[in-house]
Design an enzyme around this catalytic site. Sequence first.
Site, mmCIF file in Angstrom:
data_model
loop_
_atom_site.group_PDB
_atom_site.id
_atom_site.type_symbol
_atom_site.label_atom_id
_atom_site.label_comp_id
_atom_site.label_asym_id
_atom_site.label_seq_id
_atom_site.Cartn_x
_atom_site.Cartn_y
_atom_site.Cartn_z
ATOM 1 C CD GLU A 117 -2.805 1.224 2.454
ATOM 2 O OE1 GLU A 117 -2.741 0.232 3.309
ATOM 3 O OE2 GLU A 117 -3.618 2.337 2.456
ATOM 4 N NE ARG B 205 4.066 -8.222 10.889
ATOM 5 C CZ ARG B 205 3.507 -7.381 9.965
ATOM 6 N NH1 ARG B 205 2.441 -7.756 9.207
ATOM 7 N NH2 ARG B 205 3.743 -6.352 10.031
ATOM 8 C CE LYS C 52 3.028 0.089 4.915
ATOM 9 N NZ LYS C 52 2.647 0.079 3.493
#
Length: 569
Positions: free
Chosen positions: A43, A270, A280
Site C-alpha cells: 500500500e 512476518r 508503518k
Amino acid sequence: MIEKKQEESPVDESGLNFVEQEIKADLEAGKNGGRLNTRFPPEPNGYLHIGHAKAFIMDFGAAEKFGGTCNLRFDDTNPQKEDTEYVEAIKRDIHWLGYDWGDRLYYASDYFPQLYDLAVRLIKEGKAYVDEQTSEEIAAQKGTPTVPGTASPYRDRPVEENLDLFERMNKGEMEEGSMVLRAKIDMASDNMHFRDPVMYRIIKTPHWRTGDKWKVYPMYDFAHGQSDYFEGVTHSICTLEFVPHRPLYEYFVKELADESYCPRQIEFNRLNLTYTVMSKRKLLQLVKEGLVNGWDDPRMPTLCGLRRRGYTPASIREFVKKIGYTRYEALNHIELLEHSVREDLNKHATRVSAVQNPVKLVLTNYPADKTEIMEMDSNPEDPEAGTHEMPFGRELWIEREDFMENPPKKFFRMSPDKEVRLKGAYIVKCTGVKKNADGEIEEIYAEVDFDTRSGLPGADRKVKGTLHWVAVPTAVKVEVRDYDRLFAVENPSAEEGDFRDLLNPDSLKVRETVYVEPWLAERAKTGDHYQFQRLGYYTVDPDSKDGHLVFNKTIGLRDTWVKIAQKNK
Ligand code: ATP
Ligand code: MG
C-alpha cells in the site's frame, strides 16, 4: 512476548522453503495450466522496511526460481493515506534489492470498475446490502468468537433499494460514514471475518490516480483476492495475520474463478526485529514528529534508511535467507542482520586509516621536513585490491584511547617506555607526554626505531600492539555519525504505554573532528563503503558536500552475533 526462534528454518533437500515446496507441488500437479505468477502488493502509504523486503524477496524470488513472473501491484484503495512519493520510493527500493517487475506494474485502482460491477452483481443476487448503522453499532453487533453476532436491521433490505443506495453512495449523495455496503454471509460464523464483512465505504478525498470518479472504495478483503484474480496471480503469498482472512479471500474469488484458474493464498511469518518497530504507522509517526531525520534516517529499519546507513543489498538478501520462512511468529536478533552486513563489507570494503578521537603524537627523532610514503594494503581479503599510498611524518594523529599513562597489565597499546608498531610504518617507543593546565594530555612523544620500517628486514621484530594513525599535515577533517539502537528496549512492540517513550535518547552521536588519510578524501563518493582500520565499517552519506565529507558508521568490527548464536544452541 513472541518466542525467539533463531534456528535455521526448515528447507527440503533442494533448499526450498515450505512456500516454495507448495508452489512446486502445484506446478507439478498442473494447476492453473502449470503457470506461476506471484505479486507484491504494497500500500503506498509509507516507505518499505526490511519486513517488506522479506515479503518481496519471497514473491520475486519464488517467481525467479520456478521460471514464473511477479507483479508489482500498488494496493491503492485508501486515498486518504496514499501518495505518489511513496510509489516512487517503493519502486526504487525494490530495484535496489535487485528485483524487477518488468512490464507487470499494476494498481488495485485499475480494478475499481470490475470490483464495482461485482458488488452490483452480489447485491442483485441477494449477497450484499447497504447498512446505515454507524461503525460502532456494526462493531457492537459482531459478537465474539464464541457468541454469534446480531443481524443488522438493514440486512433484509430489498435488492432494488440496495442498488439505488449503493449507486447514490458512489455519486457522492451520502456523507462519509453514513452507510457501508456489507456482504450478506453468516452472522453466526466461527470465522469473525464472515460475519457480514464491509465491502465498500464512502471516501470523498480525491484519489491520486482516479481523481473524484469514485466515492466508494473497496475494503482490503473485497479488493485483494479479486485483484489477484483479474491479474492472473496464481500464488498470493502474504503474512500470517491473513490466515483468518483466507476463507473470505476464497469466498469472493469463487464468485469469479473456475477450475481452470484460481489464485491461492499462502502465509508465512512476518519479520520482527529486536530494538526497532515494523509498524508503518509508528514509523510514519517517528518521521512526522521529527523523532528521526526522515524515512531514510540511518537508524530506521526502512530500506532507504538501511541503504544510507551502509547496508548492501547482498547483506539484506543473505539475512533474509538465514532467518528463512516458517509458520511461527518469531523475533529476530538485529545482531544477525549486523553480522550479515559485516561479512559482506569485510569482503568488499576498502581499508583506510581514520582517527576518530585524535591526540597528537610527535616523533621527536624524526626530521621535521621529512615525509615518507607508506604502502598500505587496500583490502587483505581481496587479492585484486592492491595497495595505496599514505604519507608519514614527524607529527601524527592517533586515538586518545590508544594511550594510557598508567596502564593495566594487559594494555598493549601505547604507554610510557613501551613499544608499539604504527601500522605499515615503524616501531616507536613512547618517551613522555605534555599536558595542559587541566591535566589533559595535549601531545604524546615517541622515538622511532628506524630499523623497523614495514617491508624492510627489521620489520620482523614483533611488538604486541599495532596502532593506526594519520599524518597531521595531510589529514583531512571529516564528520562521522555514530549510531546506536533506535530503541532502548529489545522488543518495543511488546511494551505497555507509548512506544515513543522507549526511544534510545543516545542513538545518534556526531563526531565533528575525525581525521582521515588524504587518499580517502580524494576518492570518497556518496554510498561508498570503507573499513576504517580498527574502528568499523563506514559509508559516505549524501549530506557530504565539496570539502566536507560525512560518514555514517555502518557497523563496528566486533561480531556480537556469534555469542548470541552460541547461547541459543
Ligand atoms: P499496513 O497494511 O498496516 O499499512 P503493512 O506493513 O502490512 O502495513 P503493506 O503495504 O500492506 O503494509 O505490505 C505489503 C506486503 O508486505 C504485505 O503482503 C505484507 O504481508 C508484507 N509485510 C508487511 N510487513 C511485513 C513484515 N514485518 N514481515 C514480512 N512481510 C511483511
Ligand atoms: Mg498490509
